[in-house]
Design a protein around this motif. Structure first.
Motif, PDB file in Angstrom:
ATOM      1  N   ALA A 134     -14.608  -5.252  11.463  1.00 17.19           N
ATOM      2  CA  ALA A 134     -15.876  -5.919  11.168  1.00 17.19           C
ATOM      3  C   ALA A 134     -15.646  -7.363  10.734  1.00 17.19           C
ATOM      4  CB  ALA A 134     -16.620  -5.143  10.087  1.00 17.19           C
ATOM      5  N   GLU A 135     -14.596  -7.599   9.960  1.00 17.98           N
ATOM      6  CA  GLU A 135     -14.303  -8.971   9.533  1.00 17.98           C
ATOM      7  C   GLU A 135     -13.910  -9.854  10.713  1.00 17.98           C
ATOM      8  OE1 GLU A 135     -11.308  -8.558   6.574  1.00 17.98           O
ATOM      9  OE2 GLU A 135     -12.666  -7.721   5.050  1.00 17.98           O
ATOM     10  N   LEU A 136     -13.221  -9.306  11.694  1.00 17.24           N
ATOM     11  CA  LEU A 136     -12.913 -10.075  12.901  1.00 17.24           C
ATOM     12  C   LEU A 136     -14.194 -10.452  13.641  1.00 17.24           C
ATOM     13  CD1 LEU A 136      -9.746  -8.295  14.379  1.00 17.24           C
ATOM     14  CD2 LEU A 136      -9.868 -10.524  13.271  1.00 17.24           C
ATOM     15  N   CYS A 137     -15.143  -9.529  13.705  1.00 20.49           N
ATOM     16  CA  CYS A 137     -16.409  -9.829  14.375  1.00 20.49           C
ATOM     17  C   CYS A 137     -17.151 -10.951  13.659  1.00 20.49           C
ATOM     18  CB  CYS A 137     -17.276  -8.571  14.447  1.00 20.49           C
ATOM     19  SG  CYS A 137     -16.603  -7.254  15.488  1.00 20.49           S
ATOM     20  N   VAL A 138     -17.163 -10.893  12.320  1.00 19.99           N
ATOM     21  CA  VAL A 138     -17.817 -11.951  11.554  1.00 19.99           C
ATOM     22  C   VAL A 138     -17.111 -13.283  11.760  1.00 19.99           C
ATOM     23  CG1 VAL A 138     -18.368 -12.727   9.224  1.00 19.99           C
ATOM     24  CG2 VAL A 138     -18.703 -10.334   9.840  1.00 19.99           C
ATOM     25  N   ARG A 139     -15.793 -13.244  11.782  1.00 22.10           N
ATOM     26  CA  ARG A 139     -15.016 -14.481  11.942  1.00 22.10           C
ATOM     27  C   ARG A 139     -15.331 -15.169  13.257  1.00 22.10           C
ATOM     28  NH1 ARG A 139      -8.826 -14.120  13.535  1.00 22.10           N
ATOM     29  NH2 ARG A 139      -9.941 -13.769  15.514  1.00 22.10           N
ATOM     30  N   ASP A 140     -15.548 -14.386  14.307  1.00 17.40           N
ATOM     31  CA  ASP A 140     -15.746 -14.957  15.637  1.00 17.40           C
ATOM     32  C   ASP A 140     -17.216 -15.131  15.994  1.00 17.40           C
ATOM     33  OD1 ASP A 140     -13.052 -15.047  15.824  1.00 17.40           O
ATOM     34  OD2 ASP A 140     -12.826 -13.389  17.228  1.00 17.40           O
ATOM     35  N   GLY A 141     -18.095 -15.110  15.015  1.00 19.81           N
ATOM     36  CA  GLY A 141     -19.469 -15.518  15.267  1.00 19.81           C
ATOM     37  C   GLY A 141     -20.488 -14.422  15.436  1.00 19.81           C
ATOM     38  N   CYS A 142     -20.128 -13.170  15.224  1.00 13.71           N
ATOM     39  CA  CYS A 142     -21.105 -12.091  15.345  1.00 13.71           C
ATOM     40  C   CYS A 142     -22.040 -12.101  14.140  1.00 13.71           C
ATOM     41  CB  CYS A 142     -20.407 -10.739  15.464  1.00 13.71           C
ATOM     42  SG  CYS A 142     -19.488 -10.522  16.998  1.00 13.71           S
ATOM     43  N   THR A 143     -23.229 -11.600  14.340  1.00 11.12           N
ATOM     44  CA  THR A 143     -24.209 -11.500  13.267  1.00 11.12           C
ATOM     45  C   THR A 143     -24.623 -10.044  13.085  1.00 11.12           C
ATOM     46  OG1 THR A 143     -26.008 -11.943  14.827  1.00 11.12           O
ATOM     47  CG2 THR A 143     -25.063 -13.838  13.668  1.00 11.12           C
ATOM     48  N   ASP A 144     -25.321  -9.774  11.975  1.00  8.12           N
ATOM     49  CA  ASP A 144     -25.791  -8.418  11.667  1.00  8.12           C
ATOM     50  C   ASP A 144     -24.652  -7.401  11.767  1.00  8.12           C
ATOM     51  OD1 ASP A 144     -28.319  -9.485  11.346  1.00  8.12           O
ATOM     52  OD2 ASP A 144     -28.916  -9.062  13.415  1.00  8.12           O
ATOM     53  N   VAL A 145     -23.481  -7.782  11.283  1.00  4.28           N
ATOM     54  CA  VAL A 145     -22.316  -6.895  11.350  1.00  4.28           C
ATOM     55  C   VAL A 145     -22.472  -5.820  10.278  1.00  4.28           C
ATOM     56  CG1 VAL A 145     -19.817  -6.753  11.218  1.00  4.28           C
ATOM     57  CG2 VAL A 145     -20.900  -8.788  12.198  1.00  4.28           C
ATOM     58  N   GLU A 146     -22.239  -4.564  10.692  1.00  5.22           N
ATOM     59  CA  GLU A 146     -22.428  -3.437   9.785  1.00  5.22           C
ATOM     60  C   GLU A 146     -21.382  -2.370  10.077  1.00  5.22           C
ATOM     61  OE1 GLU A 146     -25.987  -0.323   8.419  1.00  5.22           O
ATOM     62  OE2 GLU A 146     -26.255  -1.692  10.119  1.00  5.22           O
ATOM     63  N   VAL A 147     -20.738  -1.865   9.025  1.00  2.90           N
ATOM     64  CA  VAL A 147     -19.778  -0.764   9.160  1.00  2.90           C
ATOM     65  C   VAL A 147     -20.541   0.536   8.917  1.00  2.90           C
ATOM     66  CG1 VAL A 147     -17.646   0.264   8.302  1.00  2.90           C
ATOM     67  CG2 VAL A 147     -17.884  -2.227   8.405  1.00  2.90           C
ATOM     68  N   VAL A 148     -20.600   1.383   9.941  1.00  3.37           N
ATOM     69  CA  VAL A 148     -21.390   2.621   9.865  1.00  3.37           C
ATOM     70  C   VAL A 148     -20.530   3.852  10.086  1.00  3.37           C
ATOM     71  CG1 VAL A 148     -23.523   1.481  10.557  1.00  3.37           C
ATOM     72  CG2 VAL A 148     -21.997   2.413  12.314  1.00  3.37           C
ATOM     73  N   GLY A 149     -19.210   3.687  10.137  1.00  5.82           N
ATOM     74  CA  GLY A 149     -18.329   4.815  10.395  1.00  5.82           C
ATOM     75  C   GLY A 149     -18.383   5.846   9.296  1.00  5.82           C
ATOM     76  N   GLY A 150     -18.179   7.106   9.661  1.00  2.22           N
ATOM     77  CA  GLY A 150     -18.198   8.191   8.702  1.00  2.22           C
ATOM     78  C   GLY A 150     -18.742   9.450   9.342  1.00  2.22           C
ATOM     79  N   ALA A 151     -19.074  10.424   8.502  1.00  7.33           N
ATOM     80  CA  ALA A 151     -19.606  11.675   9.031  1.00  7.33           C
ATOM     81  C   ALA A 151     -20.973  11.428   9.659  1.00  7.33           C
ATOM     82  CB  ALA A 151     -19.729  12.697   7.897  1.00  7.33           C
ATOM     83  N   GLY A 152     -21.149  11.940  10.876  1.00  5.92           N
ATOM     84  CA  GLY A 152     -22.415  11.794  11.581  1.00  5.92           C
ATOM     85  C   GLY A 152     -22.636  10.428  12.177  1.00  5.92           C
ATOM     86  N   ASP A 153     -21.566   9.655  12.422  1.00  4.92           N
ATOM     87  CA  ASP A 153     -21.745   8.322  12.991  1.00  4.92           C
ATOM     88  C   ASP A 153     -21.966   8.343  14.494  1.00  4.92           C
ATOM     89  OD1 ASP A 153     -19.259   9.015  13.937  1.00  4.92           O
ATOM     90  OD2 ASP A 153     -18.169   7.516  12.772  1.00  4.92           O
ATOM     91  N   LEU A 154     -21.757   9.519  15.143  1.00  7.94           N
ATOM     92  CA  LEU A 154     -21.969   9.670  16.591  1.00  7.94           C
ATOM     93  C   LEU A 154     -21.156   8.658  17.387  1.00  7.94           C
ATOM     94  CD1 LEU A 154     -25.828  10.341  16.667  1.00  7.94           C
ATOM     95  CD2 LEU A 154     -23.953  11.997  16.765  1.00  7.94           C
ATOM     96  N   GLY A 155     -19.937   8.415  16.938  1.00  9.97           N
ATOM     97  CA  GLY A 155     -19.011   7.581  17.701  1.00  9.97           C
ATOM     98  C   GLY A 155     -19.047   6.120  17.378  1.00  9.97           C
ATOM     99  N   ALA A 156     -19.998   5.637  16.594  1.00 15.95           N
ATOM    100  CA  ALA A 156     -20.095   4.211  16.284  1.00 15.95           C
ATOM    101  C   ALA A 156     -19.506   3.960  14.904  1.00 15.95           C
ATOM    102  CB  ALA A 156     -21.536   3.741  16.342  1.00 15.95           C
ATOM    103  N   ASP A 157     -18.571   3.011  14.809  1.00 12.23           N
ATOM    104  CA  ASP A 157     -17.972   2.638  13.521  1.00 12.23           C
ATOM    105  C   ASP A 157     -18.436   1.271  13.049  1.00 12.23           C
ATOM    106  OD1 ASP A 157     -16.453   5.009  13.304  1.00 12.23           O
ATOM    107  OD2 ASP A 157     -14.920   4.181  14.637  1.00 12.23           O
TER     108      ASP A 157
END
Length: 285
Positions: free
Chosen positions: A170-193
């Motif tokens: 997530a920090e790499l995404c923020v560094r390279d200009g991404c917005t609305d970065v969110e870490v959602v990994g965990g139980a029930g994430d349905l494959g998205a971290d």
């Protein structure tokens, strides 16, 4: 009529109390008492083993004491105690003085070691040297350019735990200009971290696989991620990033579905800035 006057005794000035000297006095007194006790115990043991010799030695010692004091003034226990006390005090003062004497450093020839040190010169701000036009300007600019160039250090993502690995991505995404970065990994994430919006405005869905050395991401992992990244998370760009490698069937499935695969080598290049980001890789494909 002349009145006889009694001569005045000289006044005795008491000694000033010194804690160090007093301590040394009691130390020496304790040593003497210990030595006397040791001698007495040794004499008692010798008397028990050979009482005849003990009686003979006692008689000889008594005779020597009587002979030594014959012809002299009467022996006084008080006077002897005072002399012993004065001797102990003198020894204590000598020991305390020896400890208090500072070590005098060797002074240069012609310098008085007792003289006060010369005062330090007052601080004066350094006057910047006048810049020489022409040749002096170019090195300064080069120094500024070298200082501004920050070279990222190589990071070993494999030593991170799964949560820390997702946070690092997530920090790499923020560094390279991404917005609305969110870490959602965990139980029930349905494959998205990690969820984010790429600089181009596309929705980015990232799954993180922190695998150890010798493990590879297989086609089953890609199939599970492919079944949710587009339909459930509505990804425009789906990325699976790992600290290991991918199997050949996994890469074939990812190519068919349009999933970007980043192995350990591609991740290091992304981190160092020597390789493309995942959303740039998807555009190239």
């Amino acid at each position: 009529m002349t009145v006889p006057t009694r001569p005045l005794r000289p006044a005795r000035h008491g000694r000033r109390f010194d804690l160090r000297t007093t301590a040394w006095f009691f130390v020496l007194l304790a040593l003497l008492l210990s030595l006397g006790g040791l001698i007495a115990r040794t004499a008692a043991q010798a008397a028990q083993r050979r009482p005849v010799w003990a009686v003979i030695l006692l008689l000889l010692a008594s005779a020597a004491v009587i002979a030594g004091h014959r012809g002299r003034r009467r022996w006084s226990a008080r006077r002897a105690l005072r002399r012993a006390t004065e001797a102990l005090e003198a020894a204590a003062e000598t020991a305390a003085g020896a400890l208090q004497e500072p070590a005098v450093a060797a002074a240069p020839v012609g310098v008085d070691p007792t003289a006060a040190p010369a005062p330090a010169p007052a601080w004066e701000p350094a006057t910047p040297a006048a810049a020489t036009p022409g040749a002096g300007a170019a090195p300064a600019e080069e120094t500024l350019l070298l200082d501004a160039a920050v070279v990222p250090q190589v990071m070993d993502y494999a030593v991170l735990d799964p949560d820390a690995f997702e946070q690092a991505i997530a920090e790499l995404c923020v560094r390279d200009g991404c917005t609305d970065v969110e870490v959602v990994g965990g139980a029930g994430d349905l494959g998205a971290d990690v969820l984010a919006v790429a600089p181009s405005g596309h929705r980015l869905v990232v799954q993180c696989k922190r695998y150890g050395e010798g493990n590879r991401v297989g086609s089953q992992d890609l199939q599970r991620f492919g079944g949710t990244c587009f339909t459930v998370h509505e990804a425009d760009i789906a990325v699976l990033v790992t600290t290991a490698d991918f199997t050949a069937p996994a890469l074939e499935y990812a190519e068919q579905c349009g999933i970007v695969c980043m192995d350990a080598e591609a991740l290091t290049a992304w981190h160092l800035g020597t390789g493309p980001s995942p959303w740039e890789t998807s555009y190239e494909g």
